[in-house]
Design a protein around this motif. Structure first.
Motif, PDB file in Angstrom:
ATOM      1  N   TYR A 286      12.231  35.776  79.213  1.00 43.10           N
ATOM      2  CA  TYR A 286      11.310  34.517  78.646  1.00 43.10           C
ATOM      3  C   TYR A 286      11.557  34.776  77.287  1.00 43.10           C
ATOM      4  O   TYR A 286      11.345  35.646  76.456  1.00 43.10           O
ATOM      5  CB  TYR A 286       9.996  35.164  79.011  1.00 43.10           C
ATOM      6  N   PRO A 287      11.599  33.397  76.508  1.00 42.43           N
ATOM      7  CA  PRO A 287      11.926  33.505  75.125  1.00 42.43           C
ATOM      8  C   PRO A 287      10.656  33.755  74.387  1.00 42.43           C
ATOM      9  O   PRO A 287       9.536  33.188  74.589  1.00 42.43           O
ATOM     10  CB  PRO A 287      12.351  32.217  75.072  1.00 42.43           C
ATOM     11  N   VAL A 288      10.922  34.549  73.335  1.00 46.52           N
ATOM     12  CA  VAL A 288       9.621  34.811  72.181  1.00 46.52           C
ATOM     13  C   VAL A 288      10.223  34.519  71.066  1.00 46.52           C
ATOM     14  O   VAL A 288      11.540  34.944  70.656  1.00 46.52           O
ATOM     15  CB  VAL A 288       9.446  36.172  72.445  1.00 46.52           C
ATOM     16  N   TYR A 289       9.786  33.512  70.199  1.00 44.44           N
ATOM     17  CA  TYR A 289      10.381  33.059  68.982  1.00 44.44           C
ATOM     18  C   TYR A 289       9.350  33.597  67.708  1.00 44.44           C
ATOM     19  O   TYR A 289       8.200  33.843  68.005  1.00 44.44           O
ATOM     20  CB  TYR A 289      10.341  31.496  68.804  1.00 44.44           C
ATOM     21  N   LEU A 290       9.960  33.439  66.520  1.00 44.35           N
ATOM     22  CA  LEU A 290       9.129  33.712  65.384  1.00 44.35           C
ATOM     23  C   LEU A 290       9.195  32.199  64.601  1.00 44.35           C
ATOM     24  O   LEU A 290       9.933  31.415  64.800  1.00 44.35           O
ATOM     25  CB  LEU A 290      10.159  34.591  64.459  1.00 44.35           C
ATOM     26  N   SER A 291       7.779  32.175  64.024  1.00 43.11           N
ATOM     27  CA  SER A 291       7.529  30.994  63.404  1.00 43.11           C
ATOM     28  C   SER A 291       8.643  30.912  62.027  1.00 43.11           C
ATOM     29  O   SER A 291       9.092  31.941  61.661  1.00 43.11           O
ATOM     30  CB  SER A 291       6.169  30.922  62.870  1.00 43.11           C
ATOM     31  N   PRO A 292       8.792  29.704  61.576  1.00 38.46           N
ATOM     32  CA  PRO A 292       9.578  29.562  60.209  1.00 38.46           C
ATOM     33  C   PRO A 292       9.069  30.565  59.162  1.00 38.46           C
ATOM     34  O   PRO A 292       9.842  31.395  58.522  1.00 38.46           O
ATOM     35  CB  PRO A 292       9.225  28.268  59.879  1.00 38.46           C
ATOM     36  N   LYS A 293       7.750  30.481  58.906  1.00 36.85           N
ATOM     37  CA  LYS A 293       7.158  31.398  57.919  1.00 36.85           C
ATOM     38  C   LYS A 293       7.397  32.984  58.059  1.00 36.85           C
ATOM     39  O   LYS A 293       7.813  33.888  57.466  1.00 36.85           O
ATOM     40  CB  LYS A 293       5.909  31.088  57.658  1.00 36.85           C
ATOM     41  N   LEU A 294       7.411  33.223  59.285  1.00 41.19           N
ATOM     42  CA  LEU A 294       7.181  34.645  59.605  1.00 41.19           C
ATOM     43  C   LEU A 294       8.974  35.312  59.583  1.00 41.19           C
ATOM     44  O   LEU A 294       9.174  36.102  59.190  1.00 41.19           O
ATOM     45  CB  LEU A 294       6.838  35.057  61.169  1.00 41.19           C
ATOM     46  N   ALA A 295       9.793  34.166  60.245  1.00 41.03           N
ATOM     47  CA  ALA A 295      11.357  34.592  60.028  1.00 41.03           C
ATOM     48  C   ALA A 295      11.638  34.649  58.778  1.00 41.03           C
ATOM     49  O   ALA A 295      12.467  35.729  58.172  1.00 41.03           O
ATOM     50  CB  ALA A 295      11.921  33.610  60.690  1.00 41.03           C
TER      51      ALA A 295
END
Lengths: 475, 475
Positions: free
Chosen positions: A454-463
Motif C-alpha cells: 500500500y503506498p505511503v508518501y511524503l508531502s513535498p515539505k517533509l521530503a
C-alpha cells in the motif's frame, strides 16, 4: 496497570541525569514511535495499547523505594534524584487510535515534552505499544483466515508471563477475536470469556460417558464436550450423541463438541456426519490444536466443517513472528527556545528518520470508500491539490505522484493535551473501529500471503526537509 | 507478584464448579508439569519460575471483586462461589529447583492437592513456568555462544508486555546473562543493571564530539560511548579516542565503545585497530544489533574482536522459538480414599502420559562428574542395581539397558509441604547453580546445533504400570 516508572532501561536514567547536568536549559523534544517492518510479511500493523499508555502516563511517578534503589546504584547526582521525586509528565501526546491499521514509517504515536521526560518514558511506552500491536496484528490475520467463524483466544498458559496473557487477550479482541479463555482479562477489560472442559474432567470420572453426563447435568444449556480424551470417533462422538439425546429429551439444546488432537479435517468431517445423522445439525464443531492463520486457511480450503476455532500459543505469542520492532526516534529539539528538526542518519537509505513534527493522512478518491494511499506531512502543512508527493520507500519504482483530487483523513489525534480527545477504552468498541478501518483498505493489501504494498508518501515539505538535513550532515 | 487467582482459563472454574456439584467426596489428585519438545531443537530446558510459583501459591485467594465478577457470568452455583471465598491452597508441591537442566517428559513440578485446587492453579502456574523456563533456556544458548564474554539482556522495549520484560530479565540471568538493562528487574530481583547511551544523547548535542565530552564529564569512570550515530570509523571512533585521551589525561580509565549497526565484524576489527594504535588496548568493544546465539557464534568464528554482547528481542522473546509447550497432566486420583494411577492415551505413542506419583534421578557412574542418563521412577521406588530400565522414547533403538553400578541424584525436592526445603530466591545463587548443573552434562548434549540426545529412562515399575494402564484402556 501498575506504575511502571522503573520498567525503564538503565541508559534512560543515565541520559536523563546527564541532560540535567549538561543541558540546563530544559530543552523540549519531539519523539515518534514507528516501525520499519511488519511481522509475518504483512502490509500493516493494528495499533493497540494506547489506553494503557495514556492511563499510565498520567500516573507516572517515582516512589521513595524507587528513588532509594536508584540512589543505591551510585551513578546519579542528588539533584537528579530530586528531579525524579517531583516527576510528572507535563508534555503532550498525539496518536493513532487503537484499531487503526498503520503502515511502516508512519508515526503511530508522537510525544512532545521536555527532553528528559521524553527519554524517561521510552522503554515502557515501546514495550506496551510493541506488545499489544503485535498481538492485535496477529489476531487480525487469524480472524481473517477464519472467514467469519468465531476465533477464541486460548493462550494464557503459553503466554510470555501474566501481562502477556492478559493484555495479549485484550489486543486479540481488538484484532477481532470473539472471546478469551482468560478470566482476568475478562474482568479487567469486560471481554467475553469462553471455554469448556479439559481432558482432566473426563479422566476424573470412571468413564467418558459418565464424565459427559455429569457435565451436562451441571451445564445443561451450554454443554460443549471435549471428545478426544480416548478415541474421537469410537467413543467421544458416540458418547456425546448419547448425552445430547438425553439433553434434548429434557428440553435442552446441546451446544457442540471440541476436537483438540489428531487430524482435525478428517475427524471433523466424520464427526459432522455422525452428528447430522443423529439429528444434531446445529451442534457446533470447535477445533483447537496448534492453530494459526496458515492451518486454519488450509483446513477450510480442504472443506473441514468447522464452526469455531480456539487458538492458543501461536496467537498469544505471535509465534511465527514474535516481535514488533517499534522504535522511538527524536524528530525535533528546541534550541534557545526554537524548534529544530532532527534526523538520524544510517548507511541504509530506508533507515533514515523523518524529521519534524508530523501528521499522517489516509487518502480517498472523492466518493470512494476505499483508501488508495497514505501521506505523511509536517504537522502544520495544509494539503491542497495539486500535491506532488514522494514515496516513503526510496526503492519504489514510481517514486513521485501528483494528486489532484482527494479526500484526506487525519490519523493522529491529540490524546494527552488541553485539547485531547477522550481515548476509547471499551474494547468491543475498539474492535468495531478496527473492522471499520479495515473495510477502508484495498482487499489486496489485506491478503495474508504476499499482500500488495500500500503506498505511503511524503508531502513535498517533509521530503524537502529530509533532503535538506541529509545534505547538512553529509557536509 | 500480584495475586493471579483470576489469571485462569474459564474452563478451570467451570470444571471446579462441576467437580463440586458431581464429585462431593473431595477427591485428591496428582498433576505433573512436563514438556515434550525443547525449543530451538535443543536437548534440555533450564527450569525457572519456581520462586514465583511458590510465593504466589501461598497467597492465592479470591477477592470480593473476583467473586462478584465470577458470579456475574451466571455460570456458577452459590456453594462454589462460597468455596472460592474460603479458598487457600492445602496441597503439596515438589519441583526441580530453578537452574536445573530438565529433559523432555521429566516432571519438573508435581502438585498433590484436592482435585479442585489442582485445576484452579493450572493456568497461571503453567504461564509462569513456561515463560521463565523458555527465557532461561534461550539465555543459556546465547551465553554459551558468547563463550565467556558477558551477555547483557537489553530487550525490555520489545518484550511481550511489562511482566515479560521483568520476569524475562530474571530468567535471562538464571540462564547465565551478566546483567539486564531493565531497572525494575534490577530492583525487584537484585540483578546487576547495565547500559550506556542511546543515539538520542548524541543527537541532543550540536555535534558528536560535544556529546561524548559531555557524557565523559558526567561519567568519567564509566564512559562507554555509542559510536554509530553518524559514521563509526570516520567520526564515532576518532571522537571517542579524542575523549578517551582527555579522560586519561585527567586520570580516568575509559571503558569502551558500543556498535549498534552496520557490519559488526568489520567495524569491530577496524575499531580495535584504531583503539589499539591510539593506546587503548583495554577499551572494550560491545556489540548490540539483532544478536542471538547464531549471529554471536558466527561473529566470533569470523574472529570479530568483541568483548561484550547486548542482546535484545531475540533473547527476551526467545525469538526463534517463542513457546515452551509445558503441559499439566493428571497422574493419579483418589477413589474412595485410595490412590489410583491415571493415564492420558493418544494415537501418538510418545504422547501417552506417565502414570503415578514420580521422582526423577540423574545418574552418574561412580567417581564420574558427568551424568550419563536420567531415570524417571515411581516416587516410592528404591533404585538398586542391577536395574533394567526402558527408554522413555519409544522410537529409541536401544530401548532397554541394565544398570549395574551408578550413583543416583534425585532432582525433585519438596517445596510446599511440612518437610519443604526453602526455595532459593537469590537469582545470582540460582545462576551459579545453573552453571554447576550444566557442568555435569556431557558436552555433546550441550552443543547448540544438533545436540546428542541424552537418554531418559523409565524405571521397571513405572514402565510396567504404564503398560498395565494402556492395556486396561484398550480393552
Amino acid at each position: 496497570m501498575n506504575n511502571h516508572a522503573l520498567l525503564t532501561d538503565l541508559y534512560e536514567f543515565s541520559m536523563a541525569n546527564g541532560y540535567l547536568a549538561t543541558l540546563p536549559d530544559d530543552r523540549w523534544a519531539v519523539f515518534d514511535v514507528f516501525f520499519r517492518t511488519v511481522p509475518d510479511d504483512g502490509s500493516f500493523v493494528i495499533a493497540a495499547g494506547l489506553a494503557q499508555v495514556v492511563d499510565q502516563l498520567k500516573d507516572l511517578h517515582f516512589t521513595a523505594a524507587d528513588l532509594a534503589y536508584l540512589q543505591s546504584l551510585g551513578l546519579y547526582q542528588p539533584d537528579f534524584l530530586d528531579y525524579l521525586a517531583h516527576f510528572h509528565f507535563t508534555g503532550t501526546v498525539s496518536a493513532m487510535p487503537e484499531g487503526t491499521p498503520v503502515f511502516a514509517r508512519e508515526p503511530l504515536l508522537t510525544v512532545c515534552a521536555p527532553l528528559i521526560q521524553c527519554q524517561l518514558i521510552e522503554t515502557w511506552l515501546l514495550n506496551i505499544l510493541n506488545h499489544q500491536s503485535l498481538i492485535a496484528t496477529k489476531a487480525r490475520r487469524i480472524v481473517a483466515a477464519a472467514a467469519g467463524r468465531p476465533v477464541m483466544e486460548f493462550g494464557a498458559r503459553r503466554a510470555q508471563g501474566p501481562d502477556a496473557a492478559t493484555y495479549g487477550a485484550r489486543a486479540a479482541v481488538i484484532g477481532g477475536c470473539a472471546s478469551t479463555s482468560n478470566v482476568l482479562a475478562g474482568q479487567l477489560f469486560q471481554l467475553p470469556v469462553a471455554g469448556t472442559m479439559a481432558h482432566a474432567w473426563v479422566q476424573s470420572f470412571n468413564d467418558e460417558l459418565t464424565a459427559f453426563r455429569s457435565w451436562a447435568k451441571v451445564y445443561p444449556d451450554s454443554a460443549s464436550l471435549l471428545v478426544d480424551t480416548y478415541d474421537v470417533l469410537k467413543s467421544g462422538i458416540p458418547n456425546a450423541i448419547t448425552v445430547f439425546k438425553e439433553l434434548q429429551a429434557a428440553g435442552h439444546q446441546p451446544v457442540g463438541i471440541r476436537i483438540d488432537s489428531g487430524d482435525i479435517a478428517q475427524l471433523a468431517t466424520a464427526a459432522r456426519q455422525l452428528l447430522d445423522q443423529a439429528g444434531f445439525p446445529n451442534a457446533k464443531i470447535t477445533a483447537s490444536n496448534s492453530l494459526d492463520e496458515g492451518v486454519i486457511s488450509s483446513l477450510l480450503e480442504q472443506g473441514a466443517p468447522l464452526d469455531n476455532f480456539g487458538v492458543g500459543d501461536k496467537l498469544i505469542t505471535s509465534g511465527s513472528a514474535p516481535v514488533l520492532s517499534g522504535v522511538y526516534k527524536m524528530a525535533a529539539l528546541t534550541e534557545n527556545g526554537r524548534w529544530q528538526p532532527k534526523i538520524k542518519l544510517s548507511n541504509s537509505r530506508s533507515k533514515i528518520t523523518l524529521p519534524g513534527k508530523k501528521q499522517t493522512y489516509r487518502l480517498f478518491h472523492p466518493h470512494s470508500k476505499t483508501a488508495f494511499a497514505d501521506v505523511i506531512t509536517l504537522a502544520d502543512e495544509e494539503l491542497t491539490a495539486p500535491l506532488t508527493v514522494t514515496n516513503v520507500d526510496p526503492l519504489s519504482t514510481f517514486s513521485q505522484l501528483t494528486l489532484t483530487d482527494f479526500v484526506a483523513q487525519p490519523l493522529q489525534v491529540p490524546v494527552v493535551s488541553k485539547d485531547a480527545q477522550p481515548v476509547e477504552t471499551d474494547v468491543l468498541a475498539i474492535q468495531e473501529r478496527t473492522q471499520k478501518q479495515l473495510a477502508q483498505l484495498p482487499a489486496a493489501t489485506k491478503r495474508l500471503v504476499n499482500p500488495d504494498a500500500y503506498p505511503v508518501y511524503l508531502s513535498p515539505k517533509l521530503a524537502a526537509l529530509q533532503q535538506e538535513l541529509m545534505k547538512e550532515h553529509q557536509q
